[in-house]
Design an enzyme around this catalytic site. Structure first.
Site: not given
Ligand code: ARG
Length: 457
Positions: A157, A278, A284, A291
């Site tokens: 979980h 970024s 960043k 992804e």
């Protein structure tokens, strides 16, 4: 001679929009090598069984070989308006050897031709994909070997559960990819079946020798039913199913790398070469590769659904719908192969921070089960031990201290069964080392699975 392979019975020309709508050259041109090889085998066989004379066979064979050479060296390019790669190759052959090229299509249809080329293409791509998977599995095993005692919060979980080793965690992915690879191998066996010789749908009246073609093209079996041979795309669906699972496994792994590389976790750092920045926020460093791997799993699931839905409800035998198989298949092949490669690249440049992982384990109560197990070894029924340790954990939470910071007296207040030896059982590394059951996370058990894994590699 008509421009089209089938122009004879038509008076009027095809509408330009229909041509554009039905044309598949841009898509299927990647099958050209397979198509040429199959055509060569077909010509040799037709010559052997004397459907073609020796000199016709020789001329066609020479023409095909020259064509292969010219295409390999980019000396000729396909006409983008061609109907498909099969008709284009026949046209190019006609340019070379004249009307004799038309004899190549004796006892053959594009229906068995396209099925043959697609199967040849896929069996090769399965070998390539399995090779990439193997590289990924090999790097997982070698990371595992050096992280047998690297503590990691094991979760269920996503909540801290029991500590595991980083090695154990990485090896979990090894086994997923192992099953994927086995699935691909089985799919390859069924893909490796020869449709050529089935004609358009019903076979042929020419005395062809399918075994000769099978041997020449190294198919392990021959499609035994011509209707099935030209209309079956199970092998495409089966491949996409296996590839979807690969993507799903990659996606789960990518998700963890994304989480682990956040400052909140800080378990890993991805290399500069495998991350992006970024345009607005100078600080960043984003895990875009991970992804995209995660995102592209949707592409595969879509390809699988696309292919299986295309098949559903098709009457026997060939229907043009089947041309769509290649949209899904090629995208699936390309996507999966690049995702496996990129995952491997990302891993090869990753930095693990074992200290951060160990820190996360400290004080997360993931040794609570071991305290309960300890009480069980002292004779307490597990259910009762579970209840009692729950109460101890509640006390720790109130005091804001980890379990291992409880003094012996504080613990004995809960149960006199607890003795000083409890402090041997509670440190996370002891907890890890205690899980010696087969398939468990102890270094010895993980060493055992690594051994098994190496035998498979
Ligand atoms: N390009 C087609 C395909 O990929 C093969 C052509 C068969 N066409 C036909 N009208 N029977 O499926």
């Amino acid at each position: 001679m008509s421009q089209k392979l089938w122009g004879g019975r038509f008076d009027g020309a095809t509408h330009s929009e229909v041509e554009a709508f039905t044309n598949s050259l841009k898509l299927d041109e990647r099958l050209w090598q397979c198509d040429l090889k199959a055509s060569l085998a077909h010509v040799r066989m037709l010559t052997q069984v004397k459907v073609l004379s020796q000199s016709e066979g020789d001329t066609l064979e020479k023409g095909l070989l020259e064509l292969e050479e010219a295409l390999t060296h980019g000396q000729i390019v396909f006409n983008p308006k061609a109907e498909d790669v099969h008709s284009e190759i026949e046209r190019l052959l006609t340019e070379r050897v004249g009307a004799l090229a038309g004899k190549i299509h004796t006892a053959r249809s594009r229906n068995d031709q396209v099925a043959t080329a697609t199967r040849m293409y896929l069996r090769e791509e399965i070998t390539n994909l399995r090779r990439e998977l193997r590289l990924l599995q090999t790097s997982l095993v070698s990371f595992a070997e050096s992280h047998l005692e690297t503590l990691l919060p094991g979760t269920t979980h996503l909540q801290p559960a029991q500590p595991v080793s980083l090695a154990h965690h990485l090896m979990a992915y090894f086994w997923m990819f192992q099953r994927d690879s086995e699935r691909l191998k089985e799919c390859q066996l069924r893909t490796n079946c020869l449709p050529l010789g089935s004609g358009a749908l019903a076979g042929t009246s020419f005395p062809i020798d399918r075994v000769m073609v099978q041997q020449e093209l190294q198919f392990t079996s021959i499609c035994e039913n011509s209707l099935d041979a030209v209309s079956d795309r199970d092998f495409v669906v089966e491949f996409l199913n296996a590839a979807t699972l690969i993507q799903v496994h990659l996606s789960r792994m990518a998700e963890e790398l994304i989480l682990w590389s956040t400052p909140q976790y800080g378990f890993v750092e991805l290399s500069d070469a495998t991350t992006t920045g970024s345009s607005m926020m100078p600080q960043k460093k984003n895990p875009d590769v991970a992804e995209l791997i995660r995102g592209r799993s949707g592409r595969l699931a879509g390809a699988w659904v696309g292919a299986v839905t295309m098949l559903k409800g098709l009457p026997l035998s060939y229907n043009r719908d089947l041309q769509e198989d290649k949209v899904h298949l090629f995208d699936g092949v390309d996507t999966t192969r690049s995702c496996v490669r990129l995952m491997n690249l990302m891993l090869s440049q990753i930095t693990f921070f074992p200290e951060k992982m160990a820190e996360a384990v400290r004080g997360d109560f993931s040794n609570a089960t071991d305290l309960a197990d300890y009480l069980v070894t002292k004779g307490m029924p597990f259910r009762q031990a579970h209840e009692l340790v729950g109460a101890i954990v509640r006390e720790c939470l109130n005091k804001q201290i980890p379990l291992e910071a409880m003094s012996l007296d504080q613990m004995r207040a809960f149960s006199p069964l607890i003795e000083a030896s409890v402090f041997n059982a509670l440190p996370p590394l002891s907890v890890l080392k205690a899980r010696t059951s087969r398939g468990g996370t102890s270094p010895s058990a993980v060493q055992f699975q690594i051994q098994k894994a190496k035998e498979l590699l």
